[in-house]
Structures are given as structure tokens and as C-alpha cells.
Design a protein around this motif. Sequence first.
Motif, PDB file in Angstrom:
ATOM      1  N   MET A 293       0.967  -1.346  -0.069  1.00  0.00           N
ATOM      2  CA  MET A 293       0.044  -0.149   0.013  1.00  0.00           C
ATOM      3  C   MET A 293       0.879   1.322  -0.074  1.00  0.00           C
ATOM      4  N   HIS A 294       0.639   2.151  -0.712  1.00  0.00           N
ATOM      5  CA  HIS A 294       1.294   3.556  -0.750  1.00  0.00           C
ATOM      6  C   HIS A 294       0.916   4.372   0.291  1.00  0.00           C
ATOM      7  N   GLN A 295      -0.462   4.460   0.641  1.00  0.00           N
ATOM      8  CA  GLN A 295      -1.045   5.309   1.681  1.00  0.00           C
ATOM      9  C   GLN A 295      -0.400   4.869   2.873  1.00  0.00           C
ATOM     10  N   THR A 296      -0.146   6.148   3.548  1.00  0.00           N
ATOM     11  CA  THR A 296       0.501   5.660   5.035  1.00  0.00           C
ATOM     12  C   THR A 296      -0.211   4.662   5.953  1.00  0.00           C
ATOM     13  N   SER A 297      -1.735   4.929   5.781  1.00  0.00           N
ATOM     14  CA  SER A 297      -2.357   4.357   6.888  1.00  0.00           C
ATOM     15  C   SER A 297      -2.441   2.932   6.409  1.00  0.00           C
ATOM     16  N   GLY A 298      -2.139   2.581   4.954  1.00  0.00           N
ATOM     17  CA  GLY A 298      -2.227   1.215   4.599  1.00  0.00           C
ATOM     18  C   GLY A 298      -0.986   0.626   5.090  1.00  0.00           C
ATOM     19  N   ARG A 299       0.266   1.296   4.724  1.00  0.00           N
ATOM     20  CA  ARG A 299       1.432   0.770   5.170  1.00  0.00           C
ATOM     21  C   ARG A 299       1.600   0.455   6.823  1.00  0.00           C
ATOM     22  N   ALA A 365      -7.884   0.760   5.460  1.00  0.00           N
ATOM     23  CA  ALA A 365      -7.323   2.153   5.259  1.00  0.00           C
ATOM     24  C   ALA A 365      -8.412   3.180   5.020  1.00  0.00           C
ATOM     25  N   LYS A 366      -9.503   3.043   4.163  1.00  0.00           N
ATOM     26  CA  LYS A 366     -10.227   3.968   4.139  1.00  0.00           C
ATOM     27  C   LYS A 366     -11.059   4.156   5.342  1.00  0.00           C
TER      28      LYS A 366
END
Length: 377
Positions: A293-299, A365-366
Motif C-alpha cells: 500500500m502506498h498510503q501511510t495508513s495502509g503501510r 485504510a479507507k
Amino acid sequence: MDISVIIPTFNEGNNVQTITNRLSKALQPTGKSFEILFMDDSTDNTPEILDQLSQDASFVRYIHRTNKRGLATAVIDGLKDAEGEILVVMDADLQHPPELIPTMIDKLNEGFQMVIPSRFVPGGSDGGLNLYRKFVSWTARMIARLALKRLRKITDPTSGFFAVKKSAIQGNIYHPIGWKIMIELIVRANITSVAEIPYQFQSRDLGSSKMSGSEQVRYLIHLGRLVMISEEDRKFFSFCAIGLSGVIVNLAIYKVMLLLNSPVVIAFILSSIVSMISNYLLNSTLTWKSRVMHQTSGRIIQFFRYLLVSTAGLAISSGFLSFLFYILHVHPMLSGILGIVTGVIWNYVVNDKWTFSTHRLIKTAKTMETVTNDGQK
């Protein structure tokens, strides 16, 4: 054309008439149109014999190659030149019984992409190979099945006798080395529907096995190349290699902290955490690169899932080791090995299905971003 039988030959003029007669006798009752295509690399008088044979029988063709040699390219060239919708590959040394081909065709008509006569299903036989050749054959089969997931349900993956639908292998580029062509086709053509039927392997009266020392090396190189182009297999071996690097990192940091007089437990915990972080970074960069995941929350979610799975894996492997050693009284080294294997399988499967499961992470993440935005409001 319904059927093409592709037979690579090298100085086998004594066999081509016999195998042609047996193939004709086996295939004519099927009522299907067929051709026998000899791919010849011979340096003796075999081309002259094949030329006469092709004049006597309209269903016989041959291609005498002078610009290249080798079983692998002979079969691949034959597959390209064959006119049949069903392609059968077999040897010219009379080890493969042509009488099985009608049964192979019937199996293909049931919906399978490939049919393999196997020595190792009920009713099959290896023809009384000597102990050395049995060991070499068993080793080659086991290495292939361990290295490539697609081969694990196939009992005879190194066979040189098989039938395949032309439609199943078209549109792919093949780069085989050595002589295990079938493995190349299964992996590169992504063949998933394979049937095996029993057959009685006929031992050579003369000659020796193709599996010489140099061919064994080429075989291993071939498997390695196929592992690298097979994502499902490359991921697992990448995961194992990174796990080994994590052990080295863990031990190195543990040793350094002990030299600095850190408490043993603290040194163990911190070195384990560092190795887990190292493993996560490498796995997210190499093993599951396409799913990161590229989003911070996903990582963040992926990282904490990875730590959770690794911790659970340690507990599971330790528990299994304890059960084997203390309850079943298994040798401590064997218990340790089985515990490690259990942990590796757990970590790989759960990380693959859960930690790096992109569609689930996107939803999570969403949800986190929605909660954060609501809180800011």
C-alpha cells in the motif's frame, strides 16, 4: 489435422520404422487424421531412412536440422511446425508405448489440457530401472515438485511422454534448456488441467540415461529460471531467503547487545523486533512488492499485521515444538526443524492471504481515514 506425434531423433535409424508401424497401427482405428513428425538431428544415415519412410507413408514427415542440435529445441520446433490440434511428444527409443495414445486422446476430449502417462500411479511401472537410475529419477522429480507448485500434484513431472492441446500452449515463448520439455510447457503456458494415466515404462536395452552430470546442472538451472518467472513460486523462495536473512540479523544484533552487557531478555526482544522490521521491509520491497500500500495508513496496517502474524507464528512453532518434544518425545533437533517449518508455512500463507491482501487493506485504510477525518471535523 487432428493429431501430430512429434518424435525427436538422433542417430536412431534402427527404431524409426518400428515406431512408425506401431503408431500407424495404434492411430488408424481412431478414425482421426494424423501425422508423425520426426525432428531429426542425426549425423548418420537416419535422414536417408526417414526420407524413404516419408515417401512410403504419406502421414510421415521429417525435418533434418543442421543449424542447431538438442532435444529441447527439437521438440519446441516440432510443436511449432506440427499441424495437429492435439500434439503428442514421445521418444524414438521405444520406451514410450504408442498404443497408449488413443487413451491419451480420449482423456484430452474429457476437457483436460494435458495428459501424462505416469509410471507412478496405480497400474504404472518404471520398467525395473536399476537402483542408481531410480534414485536419480526420484531426486529429479522431488526437486521439481518442491520447486514448482504447479507440479506438486503430478506424480511424473519429468516424463518425456505427453499429449497436449495445441490451443493450451499457443501464444507463449519457450526457452527450455536440457531435456525436460514438459515442465517448461506446464509453467510457461500456465497449464492447470492435467490428467495422468498409468503406463509400463520400457527400459532401454542399450544406451544410458540422459541425466548425466552436466544435464543435472542444466536441469537445476532450468528449474531455477522457471521459479523466477513463476510468481507463486518466486514469492515463497523470496520469503524463505528473507527469513534466513532475518535470522542472521537477529543473531548479529543479539550478540552485539550481549557484548554491551544488555540483559539477555532485553537483548533477545530488541533483536527480534529489529529482525521483524528488517523482514517486513524486505518482504514488502521484494516478495509482495506489487501489493504494498502506498498510503501511510495502509503501510501502517500492513506493518502491524506482519508483526502480529510473526508473533503468532513464533507461538505456533514453539507450541508445536513443545508438543513434539515433551508429549511425543521426538528428537529435539527434528522437533526444532518441524517447528521451524510449521512457522514458515504459517507466516507465508497468512501474510500472503491476509497481511498483503490489498483489497481488504484498502477497505480498512479507507475506514481509518474516514474516522480520522471525522475526528478532525
